[in-house]
Every structure is written in structure tokens, then in C-alpha cells.
Write a protein that holds these residues in place. Structure first.
Motif, mmCIF file in Angstrom:
data_model
loop_
_atom_site.group_PDB
_atom_site.id
_atom_site.type_symbol
_atom_site.label_atom_id
_atom_site.label_comp_id
_atom_site.label_asym_id
_atom_site.label_seq_id
_atom_site.Cartn_x
_atom_site.Cartn_y
_atom_site.Cartn_z
ATOM 1 N N SER A 9 0.852 -1.191 0.000
ATOM 2 C CA SER A 9 0.000 0.000 0.000
ATOM 3 C C SER A 9 0.890 1.243 0.000
ATOM 4 O O SER A 9 2.051 1.194 0.420
ATOM 5 C CB SER A 9 -0.899 0.015 1.234
ATOM 6 O OG SER A 9 -0.138 0.247 2.411
ATOM 7 N N GLU A 10 0.330 2.335 -0.469
ATOM 8 C CA GLU A 10 1.079 3.597 -0.462
ATOM 9 C C GLU A 10 1.458 3.983 0.963
ATOM 10 O O GLU A 10 2.557 4.460 1.209
ATOM 11 C CB GLU A 10 0.257 4.709 -1.113
ATOM 12 C CG GLU A 10 0.180 4.619 -2.617
ATOM 13 C CD GLU A 10 1.543 4.789 -3.282
ATOM 14 O OE1 GLU A 10 2.261 5.762 -2.972
ATOM 15 O OE2 GLU A 10 1.882 3.936 -4.120
ATOM 16 N N GLN A 11 0.554 3.754 1.900
ATOM 17 C CA GLN A 11 0.822 4.091 3.292
ATOM 18 C C GLN A 11 2.026 3.313 3.813
ATOM 19 O O GLN A 11 2.915 3.882 4.448
ATOM 20 C CB GLN A 11 -0.398 3.807 4.161
ATOM 21 C CG GLN A 11 -0.177 4.139 5.617
ATOM 22 C CD GLN A 11 -1.383 3.831 6.483
ATOM 23 O OE1 GLN A 11 -2.442 3.473 5.985
ATOM 24 N NE2 GLN A 11 -1.230 3.978 7.768
ATOM 25 N N LEU A 12 2.079 2.017 3.534
ATOM 26 C CA LEU A 12 3.200 1.196 3.985
ATOM 27 C C LEU A 12 4.496 1.660 3.337
ATOM 28 O O LEU A 12 5.528 1.779 4.007
ATOM 29 C CB LEU A 12 2.956 -0.281 3.687
ATOM 30 C CG LEU A 12 4.103 -1.230 4.043
ATOM 31 C CD1 LEU A 12 4.453 -1.158 5.537
ATOM 32 C CD2 LEU A 12 3.766 -2.662 3.643
ATOM 33 N N LYS A 13 4.445 1.963 2.052
ATOM 34 C CA LYS A 13 5.660 2.427 1.369
ATOM 35 C C LYS A 13 6.185 3.718 2.003
ATOM 36 O O LYS A 13 7.388 3.846 2.237
ATOM 37 C CB LYS A 13 5.404 2.631 -0.127
ATOM 38 C CG LYS A 13 5.201 1.327 -0.865
ATOM 39 C CD LYS A 13 5.278 1.457 -2.362
ATOM 40 C CE LYS A 13 4.246 2.320 -2.974
ATOM 41 N NZ LYS A 13 4.240 2.285 -4.445
ATOM 42 N N ALA A 17 9.755 4.176 3.888
ATOM 43 C CA ALA A 17 10.705 5.195 3.429
ATOM 44 C C ALA A 17 11.085 6.120 4.577
ATOM 45 O O ALA A 17 12.256 6.493 4.721
ATOM 46 C CB ALA A 17 10.109 5.995 2.271
ATOM 47 N N LYS A 18 10.111 6.454 5.411
ATOM 48 C CA LYS A 18 10.393 7.306 6.564
ATOM 49 C C LYS A 18 11.311 6.581 7.545
ATOM 50 O O LYS A 18 12.317 7.136 7.995
ATOM 51 C CB LYS A 18 9.084 7.687 7.246
ATOM 52 C CG LYS A 18 9.239 8.648 8.383
ATOM 53 C CD LYS A 18 7.887 9.034 8.956
ATOM 54 C CE LYS A 18 8.052 9.945 10.148
ATOM 55 N NZ LYS A 18 6.772 10.269 10.762
ATOM 56 N N ASP A 19 10.984 5.328 7.856
ATOM 57 C CA ASP A 19 11.794 4.540 8.787
ATOM 58 C C ASP A 19 13.216 4.327 8.282
ATOM 59 O O ASP A 19 14.164 4.309 9.064
ATOM 60 C CB ASP A 19 11.152 3.174 9.056
ATOM 61 C CG ASP A 19 9.871 3.275 9.872
ATOM 62 O OD1 ASP A 19 9.617 4.344 10.470
ATOM 63 O OD2 ASP A 19 9.130 2.277 9.907
ATOM 64 N N GLY A 40 15.345 -2.158 -2.488
ATOM 65 C CA GLY A 40 15.614 -3.481 -1.930
ATOM 66 C C GLY A 40 15.487 -3.496 -0.420
ATOM 67 O O GLY A 40 14.943 -4.441 0.160
ATOM 68 N N ASN A 41 15.972 -2.431 0.216
ATOM 69 C CA ASN A 41 15.852 -2.334 1.673
ATOM 70 C C ASN A 41 14.393 -2.223 2.107
ATOM 71 O O ASN A 41 14.011 -2.759 3.153
ATOM 72 C CB ASN A 41 16.661 -1.152 2.209
ATOM 73 C CG ASN A 41 18.154 -1.426 2.168
ATOM 74 O OD1 ASN A 41 18.591 -2.569 2.175
ATOM 75 N ND2 ASN A 41 18.947 -0.360 2.106
ATOM 76 N N MET A 42 13.580 -1.556 1.301
ATOM 77 C CA MET A 42 12.149 -1.479 1.599
ATOM 78 C C MET A 42 11.524 -2.874 1.563
ATOM 79 O O MET A 42 10.751 -3.240 2.444
ATOM 80 C CB MET A 42 11.423 -0.604 0.576
ATOM 81 C CG MET A 42 11.564 0.862 0.793
ATOM 82 S SD MET A 42 10.668 1.810 -0.454
ATOM 83 C CE MET A 42 8.993 1.354 -0.109
#
Length: 61
Positions: A9-13, A17-19, A40-42
């Protein structure tokens, strides 16, 4: 070749990205601006979160 449908989901992405510390790049350049390494890290982090959730759910049964 058509665009791929996103599994996350966009929210999870955005949360990932923030984390992982590259939310500013996403906000400035969009998802196309992130490096392959960041992408890849995501994916790695999303898998870790899914595995942790599955382990919690399995332990509750």
C-alpha cells in the motif's frame, strides 16, 4: 510493457521510506528517484514485518 501493480500500500511504502531515512527523496523526486538499494531495503523490511506479524499470529492460535 505495462506498469506493474504495487503489492504494498502507499501508506506502507511511505512508512518504510520514513523509517529507512529516504522519505525526503521520495517527496522531492517520487518513487522513481530512489535507488535500487533503497527499494531493496524497503522490500527486506516489509518481509521482516510480515514475518513478525505471522509469528505473532501463529503464537496466538
Amino acid at each position: 510493457m505495462g506498469r506493474r501493480r504495487s503489492v504494498m500500500s502507499e501508506q506502507l511504502k511511505y512508512e518504510l521510506a520514513k523509517d529507512l531515512g529516504f522519505i525526503n527523496k521520495v517527496e522531492q523526486e517520487g518513487w522513481g528517484g530512489i535507488s535500487t538499494k533503497d527499494a531493496g531495503n524497503m522490500v527486506k523490511r516489509a518481509i521482516q514485518l510480515a514475518e513478525q506479524a505471522a509469528a505473532r499470529n501463529h503464537g496466538q492460535q
